[in-house]
Design a protein around this motif. Structure first.
Motif, mmCIF file in Angstrom:
data_model
loop_
_atom_site.group_PDB
_atom_site.id
_atom_site.type_symbol
_atom_site.label_atom_id
_atom_site.label_comp_id
_atom_site.label_asym_id
_atom_site.label_seq_id
_atom_site.Cartn_x
_atom_site.Cartn_y
_atom_site.Cartn_z
ATOM 1 N N ILE A 87 -16.245 0.716 -19.213
ATOM 2 C CA ILE A 87 -16.495 -0.253 -20.277
ATOM 3 C C ILE A 87 -17.556 0.336 -21.195
ATOM 4 N N GLU A 88 -17.302 0.276 -22.495
ATOM 5 C CA GLU A 88 -18.265 0.800 -23.470
ATOM 6 C C GLU A 88 -18.838 -0.365 -24.247
ATOM 7 N N MET A 89 -20.163 -0.445 -24.244
ATOM 8 C CA MET A 89 -20.843 -1.505 -24.989
ATOM 9 C C MET A 89 -21.782 -0.930 -26.013
ATOM 10 N N LYS A 90 -21.699 -1.475 -27.194
ATOM 11 C CA LYS A 90 -22.617 -1.157 -28.279
ATOM 12 C C LYS A 90 -23.925 -1.896 -27.980
ATOM 13 N N VAL A 91 -25.058 -1.226 -28.173
ATOM 14 C CA VAL A 91 -26.344 -1.877 -27.915
ATOM 15 C C VAL A 91 -27.125 -1.942 -29.226
ATOM 16 N N THR A 92 -27.286 -3.174 -29.710
ATOM 17 C CA THR A 92 -28.034 -3.383 -30.954
ATOM 18 C C THR A 92 -29.128 -4.429 -30.795
ATOM 19 N N ASN A 93 -29.165 -5.090 -29.619
ATOM 20 C CA ASN A 93 -30.202 -6.102 -29.409
ATOM 21 C C ASN A 93 -30.561 -6.186 -27.920
ATOM 22 N N GLU A 94 -31.550 -7.003 -27.637
ATOM 23 C CA GLU A 94 -32.074 -7.097 -26.275
ATOM 24 C C GLU A 94 -31.043 -7.657 -25.295
ATOM 25 N N GLU A 95 -30.280 -8.639 -25.718
ATOM 26 C CA GLU A 95 -29.280 -9.256 -24.845
ATOM 27 C C GLU A 95 -28.214 -8.240 -24.417
ATOM 28 N N GLU A 96 -27.755 -7.422 -25.348
ATOM 29 C CA GLU A 96 -26.770 -6.382 -25.027
ATOM 30 C C GLU A 96 -27.367 -5.331 -24.105
ATOM 31 N N MET A 97 -28.638 -4.996 -24.333
ATOM 32 C CA MET A 97 -29.310 -4.021 -23.477
ATOM 33 C C MET A 97 -29.394 -4.541 -22.039
ATOM 34 N N GLU A 98 -29.711 -5.829 -21.875
ATOM 35 C CA GLU A 98 -29.793 -6.417 -20.533
ATOM 36 C C GLU A 98 -28.441 -6.373 -19.828
ATOM 37 N N ASP A 99 -27.373 -6.645 -20.579
ATOM 38 C CA ASP A 99 -26.027 -6.593 -19.998
ATOM 39 C C ASP A 99 -25.678 -5.184 -19.531
ATOM 40 N N VAL A 100 -26.055 -4.199 -20.321
ATOM 41 C CA VAL A 100 -25.782 -2.800 -19.972
ATOM 42 C C VAL A 100 -26.556 -2.419 -18.711
ATOM 43 N N ILE A 101 -27.796 -2.845 -18.610
ATOM 44 C CA ILE A 101 -28.595 -2.563 -17.413
ATOM 45 C C ILE A 101 -27.916 -3.173 -16.187
ATOM 46 N N PHE A 102 -27.378 -4.372 -16.343
ATOM 47 C CA PHE A 102 -26.669 -5.030 -15.252
ATOM 48 C C PHE A 102 -25.423 -4.238 -14.849
ATOM 49 N N LEU A 103 -24.646 -3.767 -15.840
ATOM 50 C CA LEU A 103 -23.453 -2.970 -15.540
ATOM 51 C C LEU A 103 -23.825 -1.667 -14.826
ATOM 52 N N ILE A 104 -24.921 -1.053 -15.240
ATOM 53 C CA ILE A 104 -25.382 0.177 -14.584
ATOM 54 C C ILE A 104 -25.743 -0.113 -13.133
ATOM 55 N N SER A 105 -26.368 -1.264 -12.884
ATOM 56 C CA SER A 105 -26.741 -1.600 -11.503
ATOM 57 C C SER A 105 -25.497 -1.815 -10.637
ATOM 58 N N LEU A 106 -24.427 -2.365 -11.217
ATOM 59 C CA LEU A 106 -23.175 -2.509 -10.464
ATOM 60 C C LEU A 106 -22.596 -1.146 -10.105
ATOM 61 N N GLN A 107 -22.646 -0.223 -11.060
ATOM 62 C CA GLN A 107 -22.144 1.125 -10.798
ATOM 63 C C GLN A 107 -22.986 1.807 -9.730
ATOM 64 N N ALA A 108 -24.296 1.617 -9.777
ATOM 65 C CA ALA A 108 -25.177 2.205 -8.760
ATOM 66 C C ALA A 108 -24.844 1.639 -7.382
ATOM 67 N N LYS A 109 -24.560 0.346 -7.335
ATOM 68 C CA LYS A 109 -24.177 -0.295 -6.069
ATOM 69 C C LYS A 109 -22.911 0.354 -5.507
ATOM 70 N N LYS A 110 -21.928 0.566 -6.382
ATOM 71 C CA LYS A 110 -20.671 1.193 -5.964
ATOM 72 C C LYS A 110 -20.920 2.624 -5.449
ATOM 73 N N LEU A 111 -21.724 3.390 -6.199
ATOM 74 C CA LEU A 111 -21.998 4.776 -5.810
ATOM 75 C C LEU A 111 -22.789 4.850 -4.507
ATOM 76 N N ARG A 112 -23.721 3.941 -4.343
ATOM 77 C CA ARG A 112 -24.543 3.918 -3.123
ATOM 78 C C ARG A 112 -23.655 3.641 -1.902
ATOM 79 N N LYS A 113 -22.728 2.685 -2.053
ATOM 80 C CA LYS A 113 -21.820 2.349 -0.954
ATOM 81 C C LYS A 113 -20.910 3.516 -0.614
ATOM 82 N N SER A 114 -20.437 4.223 -1.624
ATOM 83 C CA SER A 114 -19.525 5.339 -1.368
ATOM 84 C C SER A 114 -20.246 6.547 -0.784
ATOM 85 N N GLU A 115 -21.573 6.608 -0.978
ATOM 86 C CA GLU A 115 -22.367 7.713 -0.431
ATOM 87 C C GLU A 115 -22.612 7.522 1.060
ATOM 88 N N SER A 116 -22.761 6.253 1.490
ATOM 89 C CA SER A 116 -23.076 6.006 2.899
ATOM 90 C C SER A 116 -21.887 6.055 3.800
#
Length: 142
Positions: A113-142
């Motif tokens: 998913i590609e999100m344009k970041v032009t304000n704080e609300e969009e930035m927060e959403d992107v941080i949340f999406l990154i945390s979901l991806q980190a969760k997925k990667l962490r699970k696949s590493e263990s």
């Protein structure tokens, strides 16, 4: 294509170059600070003559996200986890309008998913999406 794995001093100069021409640079700074605080990422700075600057952010032997610097904004491409639709559907109503628009295009075949970041609300959403991806990667590493 020029791509480098740089020393910290050189990375700092590259980042300053990127931030200097970006009108919403404060959101990129906050995003990078959050990523650095919560993860131990490998960040690769890539400059291509046709498309400009990109930052590849990797963690747990996988891609956390890719940041593309445009003239007036930056966008973040995040791999979309398999559990993304189920996990995010109840949250859509509190997300940014940019996220809601992108989420409407999501299907079971969506790989990123590609999100344009032009304000704080969009930035927060992107941080949340990154945390979901980190969760997925962490699970696949263990």
């Amino acid at each position: 294509m020029e791509s480098k794995q740089s020393d910290p001093e050189h990375e700092k100069k590259e980042l300053q170059t990127i931030l200097s021409g970006l009108p919403n640079a404060q959101y990129l700074k906050i995003l990078l600070a959050q990523v650095m605080r919560h993860y131990d990422p490998k960040i690769t700075y890539i400059f291509q003559k046709k498309s400009g600057w990109q930052l590849m952010i990797e963690q747990y032997d996988g891609l956390l996200c890719r940041i593309i610097i445009h003239k007036d904004y930056f966008s973040v491409i995040t791999p979309f986890p398999d559990f993304g639709i189920t996990y995010l559907t109840p949250m859509v109503k509190v997300m940014s309008s940019e996220f809601r628009e992108k989420f409407e295009e999501v299907s079971k075949k969506t790989k990123q998913i590609e999100m344009k970041v032009t304000n704080e609300e969009e930035m927060e959403d992107v941080i949340f999406l990154i945390s979901l991806q980190a969760k997925k990667l962490r699970k696949s590493e263990s």
